[in-house]
Design a protein around this motif. Structure first.
Motif, mmCIF file in Angstrom:
data_model
loop_
_atom_site.group_PDB
_atom_site.id
_atom_site.type_symbol
_atom_site.label_atom_id
_atom_site.label_comp_id
_atom_site.label_asym_id
_atom_site.label_seq_id
_atom_site.Cartn_x
_atom_site.Cartn_y
_atom_site.Cartn_z
ATOM 1 N N SER A 143 8.470 72.503 22.797
ATOM 2 C CA SER A 143 8.963 71.099 21.705
ATOM 3 C C SER A 143 10.833 71.680 22.369
ATOM 4 O O SER A 143 11.127 72.040 22.495
ATOM 5 C CB SER A 143 8.831 71.016 20.739
ATOM 6 O OG SER A 143 10.073 71.790 19.955
ATOM 7 N N ILE A 144 10.860 69.933 22.696
ATOM 8 C CA ILE A 144 12.336 69.615 23.217
ATOM 9 C C ILE A 144 12.628 68.077 22.991
ATOM 10 O O ILE A 144 11.875 67.518 22.586
ATOM 11 C CB ILE A 144 12.053 69.198 25.263
ATOM 12 C CG1 ILE A 144 14.153 69.356 25.242
ATOM 13 C CG2 ILE A 144 11.745 68.326 25.725
ATOM 14 C CD1 ILE A 144 13.468 69.553 26.945
ATOM 15 N N SER A 145 14.229 68.384 22.778
ATOM 16 C CA SER A 145 14.576 67.223 21.610
ATOM 17 C C SER A 145 14.928 65.729 22.951
ATOM 18 O O SER A 145 15.339 66.055 23.575
ATOM 19 C CB SER A 145 16.008 67.317 21.332
ATOM 20 O OG SER A 145 16.846 67.347 21.482
ATOM 21 N N THR A 146 15.162 65.059 22.621
ATOM 22 C CA THR A 146 16.066 63.760 23.147
ATOM 23 C C THR A 146 17.088 63.901 23.654
ATOM 24 O O THR A 146 18.041 64.169 23.299
ATOM 25 C CB THR A 146 15.674 62.279 22.752
ATOM 26 O OG1 THR A 146 14.704 61.683 22.243
ATOM 27 C CG2 THR A 146 16.288 60.887 23.905
ATOM 28 N N PRO A 147 17.429 64.044 25.432
ATOM 29 C CA PRO A 147 19.233 64.424 25.681
ATOM 30 C C PRO A 147 19.567 63.659 25.167
ATOM 31 O O PRO A 147 19.588 62.748 24.776
ATOM 32 C CB PRO A 147 19.174 64.657 26.530
ATOM 33 C CG PRO A 147 17.743 64.165 27.643
ATOM 34 C CD PRO A 147 17.091 63.992 26.233
ATOM 35 N N ILE A 148 21.382 63.980 25.462
ATOM 36 C CA ILE A 148 21.858 63.563 24.857
ATOM 37 C C ILE A 148 23.667 63.399 25.876
ATOM 38 O O ILE A 148 23.948 64.553 26.024
ATOM 39 C CB ILE A 148 22.884 64.145 23.784
ATOM 40 C CG1 ILE A 148 21.982 64.002 22.317
ATOM 41 C CG2 ILE A 148 23.984 62.824 23.124
ATOM 42 C CD1 ILE A 148 22.641 64.047 21.335
ATOM 43 N N PRO A 149 23.870 62.750 26.480
ATOM 44 C CA PRO A 149 24.118 63.009 28.097
ATOM 45 C C PRO A 149 26.133 62.082 27.909
ATOM 46 O O PRO A 149 26.095 61.227 26.628
ATOM 47 C CB PRO A 149 23.679 61.469 28.804
ATOM 48 C CG PRO A 149 23.637 60.828 27.781
ATOM 49 C CD PRO A 149 22.326 60.911 26.402
ATOM 50 N N ARG A 150 26.460 63.457 27.675
ATOM 51 C CA ARG A 150 28.230 63.159 28.329
ATOM 52 C C ARG A 150 28.977 63.757 29.172
ATOM 53 O O ARG A 150 28.450 64.820 30.141
ATOM 54 C CB ARG A 150 28.726 64.215 26.910
ATOM 55 C CG ARG A 150 28.077 64.012 25.864
ATOM 56 C CD ARG A 150 29.075 62.185 25.078
ATOM 57 N NE ARG A 150 28.699 61.866 23.578
ATOM 58 C CZ ARG A 150 27.588 61.502 23.231
ATOM 59 N NH1 ARG A 150 26.763 61.222 24.397
ATOM 60 N NH2 ARG A 150 27.713 61.191 21.961
ATOM 61 N N GLY A 151 29.365 62.438 29.939
ATOM 62 C CA GLY A 151 29.827 62.384 31.833
ATOM 63 C C GLY A 151 28.017 62.850 32.327
ATOM 64 O O GLY A 151 27.512 62.488 31.788
ATOM 65 N N ASP A 152 28.570 63.898 32.807
ATOM 66 C CA ASP A 152 26.990 64.230 33.564
ATOM 67 C C ASP A 152 26.694 65.368 33.232
ATOM 68 O O ASP A 152 25.426 66.420 34.153
ATOM 69 C CB ASP A 152 27.715 64.801 35.133
ATOM 70 C CG ASP A 152 28.535 66.327 35.496
ATOM 71 O OD1 ASP A 152 28.953 66.314 34.739
ATOM 72 O OD2 ASP A 152 28.507 66.387 36.525
ATOM 73 N N GLU A 211 10.653 77.142 22.142
ATOM 74 C CA GLU A 211 9.620 77.600 22.813
ATOM 75 C C GLU A 211 8.136 78.183 22.144
ATOM 76 O O GLU A 211 9.070 78.069 20.444
ATOM 77 C CB GLU A 211 10.383 79.047 23.707
ATOM 78 C CG GLU A 211 11.182 79.117 24.686
ATOM 79 C CD GLU A 211 10.050 77.707 25.376
ATOM 80 O OE1 GLU A 211 9.447 77.727 25.384
ATOM 81 O OE2 GLU A 211 11.518 77.355 26.392
ATOM 82 N N GLY A 212 7.672 78.511 22.300
ATOM 83 C CA GLY A 212 6.255 78.765 21.533
ATOM 84 C C GLY A 212 6.707 79.510 20.118
ATOM 85 O O GLY A 212 6.241 79.553 19.234
ATOM 86 N N ASP A 213 7.161 80.507 20.169
ATOM 87 C CA ASP A 213 7.443 81.898 19.511
ATOM 88 C C ASP A 213 8.481 81.936 18.997
ATOM 89 O O ASP A 213 8.758 82.950 17.812
ATOM 90 C CB ASP A 213 7.200 83.272 19.984
ATOM 91 C CG ASP A 213 7.651 83.527 21.386
ATOM 92 O OD1 ASP A 213 8.627 82.640 21.302
ATOM 93 O OD2 ASP A 213 7.921 84.757 21.538
ATOM 94 N N GLN A 214 9.476 80.816 19.049
ATOM 95 C CA GLN A 214 10.598 81.016 18.461
ATOM 96 C C GLN A 214 10.846 80.107 16.940
ATOM 97 O O GLN A 214 9.997 79.251 17.347
ATOM 98 C CB GLN A 214 11.435 80.368 18.941
ATOM 99 C CG GLN A 214 12.232 80.868 20.366
ATOM 100 C CD GLN A 214 12.854 80.545 21.123
ATOM 101 O OE1 GLN A 214 12.955 79.367 21.769
ATOM 102 N NE2 GLN A 214 13.723 80.670 21.603
ATOM 103 N N PRO A 215 11.370 80.284 15.734
ATOM 104 C CA PRO A 215 11.421 79.873 14.302
ATOM 105 C C PRO A 215 11.572 78.540 14.894
ATOM 106 O O PRO A 215 11.782 78.280 14.431
ATOM 107 C CB PRO A 215 12.196 81.091 13.537
ATOM 108 C CG PRO A 215 11.616 82.702 14.485
ATOM 109 C CD PRO A 215 12.194 81.940 16.273
ATOM 110 N N GLN A 216 13.337 78.871 15.576
ATOM 111 C CA GLN A 216 14.264 77.731 15.649
ATOM 112 C C GLN A 216 14.854 76.926 17.233
ATOM 113 O O GLN A 216 14.338 78.023 17.742
ATOM 114 C CB GLN A 216 15.311 77.854 14.618
ATOM 115 C CG GLN A 216 15.411 78.681 13.460
ATOM 116 C CD GLN A 216 14.864 77.131 12.813
ATOM 117 O OE1 GLN A 216 14.894 75.938 12.535
ATOM 118 N NE2 GLN A 216 14.099 77.672 11.173
#
Length: 696
Positions: A112-121, A129-134
């Motif tokens: 899973s991935i979150s919506t990116p927060i852009p700052r500058g470039d 990743e699948g097996d990561q707790p956090q």
């Protein structure tokens, strides 16, 4: 910071729907498993002349400490252990449990991935990743640059009990503020790291910090940020807004305003502030209930120059929710005050008198749910028939047409005032979550008729090992008990036979103006693969159809919510989807109140009920944890005008001996900071003693 970190008792979902309903519908097969018996110690209270006896008061534990948290006594801990052992024995005996567990693990390990927060470039985001707790926090230089790890909570705590709850980079992306808490206590401590080196700065601010807002030009030694925290971590009603100067200790931070300690506002969500990008203005809000907040403006330049903190009223005595974004010296305010379906206004903050200029008018065919402001563009997020529509407008309100979406589902858009770039997130029951990159300027310049979903560039799509074509989605309307039409989504395997014999899972919430819209849940697919049907009802009390829809399910109107849900079950039976022996209901938190109440009111209608982290003792709920936040939603038995309607539906008080109740899975969080576990304990004990159903 304007929106409270949570204005309802909901908590993150930790169960899987397919697993629990497989267990519940199979539970009657294990009648030889006897539940532990619970002794009674009746306590009788007299409330406004009405005697109410509570046989299981002792299961609350002690609640005499000033932290309002309660203490689990040894005898309550022993009771919980015996109940958990019994539950474990029932669940472990479910046929094919191993195969189901393996399938669910495969689905839950989808990245899973979150919506990116852009700052500058630079783009900041979290990815698990699948097996990561956090999830791990990353930075990416440019759209196509390599991902660089900034913060890995799994390395900080190999047991997976360290959580990063929020991140906020400063304006140029050189610093990253983040909130981190341990073991699910949901009390984030603010930290700051240098994004170039990854080193942590000395900043460490405790107190359930809910985020921060940077001033321009902040570095490790200059500038700073505004933030919101609890003055006293043991008192959930002690919200305080402060300014922190970089390089100093938080004990020196300036207190800007804090929650009232007396009067009717002492136990609301209290004050918060939204600061504009230039840190020129703050819009202060004060929540007076779960659906209303007053507004003021503060000239921060004047404050920094003279030390004068002057609050200019924008919207006192509000009867609705409002959020504000400041562009230049103009506040763009989305409000339901006097506009139940939502409208947008502009307010000149330099004017000597407050005048609200209409920008986006209220509509009668859709609810304006939220806005996001980009460079010269307002992206308005509507709900129409409980699904998302997004329309674009200039800052003065000139329509720029619709933003094309991939289908009927749930979408959100994150725009930023310093750029044309925005990120759109979309999902539906049969469409995994996808993040798109959108150029609002280019889109606005394209004729509305020429826009298509192909104009959306995929930034990240979740790959899930399921077949989305397995199911079809339909939306129906049915009459509630009082004739009010209620909408409901039905997700069923293609070619489902309406022979009245399908296993059906009915879901709902119905509170706090929360909108239940089409969203993807991979863990539902084992249910679909086994021939199960999923239904989601848009009940009164939610936000799907505006502020009036919400009010129709609150206080003395709360029974409407249960009537809507019961009518949904009756529709599914009458339409041939299922029968009472094959119908289960699901709900968590306020939704746990929903399923608990409906299982008690209509035990003949359901075979199984999941009652997750619920509120169930509605005569005493307000005395535990942060529950006084919810008095504007439910009322309180301390008020004689509220007692009758609370007593009429309170699930704990309406359990009747000698009743054949559905199989139930009742869950609680022993360290929950929102909904006290006493609700689940007392209700479970009372149902076990009352039911004539075979034990499980």
């Amino acid at each position: 910071m304007q929106q409270p970190p949570a204005n309802r008792p909901e908590r993150p979902r930790i169960t899987t729907l397919a697993a629990l309903f497989t267990a519940l519908l199979a539970a009657p097969a294990f009648s030889q498993l006897q539940p532990p018996q619970t002794r009674t110690r009746p306590v009788t209270d007299t409330l406004h002349g009405v005697a109410v006896t509570d046989p299981y008061r002792w299961l609350e534990g002690r609640n005499t400490d000033p932290d309002r948290m309660g203490i689990t006594t040894p005898e309550v801990a022993d009771w919980s252990r015996l109940q958990n052992d019994h539950t474990r024995a029932v669940l472990d005996a479910v046929p094919a449990r191993g195969e189901l567990e393996a399938r669910l693990r495969e689905l839950m390990q989808t990245p899973s991935i979150s919506t990116p927060i852009p700052r500058g470039d630079t783009y900041f985001f979290s990815r698990r990743e699948g097996d990561q707790p956090q999830p791990v926090v990353f930075a990416r230089q440019g759209l196509e640059g390599p991902d660089r790890v900034l913060l890995d909570p799994n390395a900080l705590s190999p047991d997976g009990l360290t959580t990063i709850s929020w991140i906020n980079p400063n304006h140029d992306g050189s610093l990253l503020a983040f909130g981190m808490y341990q073991a699910g206590d949901e009390n984030p401590v603010l930290h700051v790291l240098d994004t170039a080196t990854g080193s942590w700065l000395a900043e460490e601010i405790p107190g359930k910090v809910g985020g921060c807002q940077w001033v321009p030009g902040s570095t490790a030694t200059t500038g700073g940020f505004y933030y919101r925290r609890l003055r006293d971590l043991t008192d959930p009603y002690s919200n305080t807004t402060k300014f922190h100067r970089m390089g100093t200790h938080h004990s020196q931070d300036t207190v800007l305003f804090q929650q009232n300690t007396e009067g009717p506002l002492a136990t609301t969500w209290g004050p918060a502030g939204t600061v504009d990008r230039d840190a020129r203005w703050m819009i202060k809000s004060y929540w007076t209930g779960t659906s209303a907040a007053d507004l003021w403006s503060i000239d921060l330049t004047r404050f920094s120059r003279t030390g004068e903190w002057v609050e200019t009223p924008l919207l006192p005595n509000a009867n609705g929710r409002s959020t504000a974004r400041v562009v230049g010296d103009t506040a763009i305010i989305h409000t339901t005050h006097d506009h139940p379906a939502g409208a947008v206004f502009a307010v000149d903050l330099l004017a000597t008198t407050t005048a609200w200029t209409p920008i986006i008018p209220e509509r009668d065919d859709a609810v304006l749910h939220s806005i996001s402001v980009g460079r010269g563009v307002i992206a308005a997020r509507y709900l129409k028939d409980a699904s998302t529509r997004i329309e674009l407008f200039t800052l003065s309100g000139e329509p720029l047409g619709k933003l094309p979406l991939p289908g009927i589902g749930t979408a959100s858009i994150a725009a930023h005032q310093d750029r044309d770039e925005a990120f759109l997130t979309f999902s539906s029951f049969n469409t995994p979550r996808t993040i798109y990159r959108v150029n609002l300027k280019d889109l606005a310049a394209t004729p509305d008729s020429d826009r298509t979903p192909d104009d959306l560039a995929v930034w990240k799509r979740t790959d899930v090992p399921v077949d989305p074509d397995l199911v079809t989605v339909t939306q129906v309307r049915y009459p509630s008990k009082d004739g009010t039409p209620i909408s409901m989504f039905i997700v069923a395997p293609k070619g489902v036979s309406l022979d009245g014999n399908n296993p059906v899972m009915l879901d709902g919430y119905g509170g706090f103006k929360v909108s239940k819209t089409p969203r993807f849940d991979a863990t539902l697919f084992p249910w679909f693969e086994a021939g199960g049907v999923y239904a989601l009802a848009n009940l009164r009390g939610g936000g799907e159809y505006g502020a009036q829809w919400h009010r129709a399910g609150t206080l003395e109107n709360k029974q409407n919510v249960f009537d809507d849900f019961i009518a949904a079950a009756e529709y599914l039976i009458d339409a041939g989807y299922t029968n009472p022996q094959r119908l289960g209901i699901h709900g968590r938190s306020n939704g746990g109140l929903l399923t608990g109440a409906c299982a008690v009111q209509r035990p003949d209608l359901f075979a199984a009920a999941y009652v997750g982290v619920p509120l169930l003792d509605m005569l005493r709920y307000q005395s535990f944890l942060m529950a006084r936040f919810w008095v504007p939603e439910y009322g309180t038995a301390e008020n004689p005008d509220h007692l009758d309607h609370l007593l009429a539906y309170s699930p704990y008080h309406n359990v009747n001996p000698g009743t054949d109740y559905p199989a139930m899975l009742i869950t609680a969080g022993e360290n929950d900071t929102r909904v006290h576990p006493m609700h689940a304990r007392k209700f479970a004990a009372r149902v076990q003693a009352a039911t004539t159903a075979p034990p499980a």
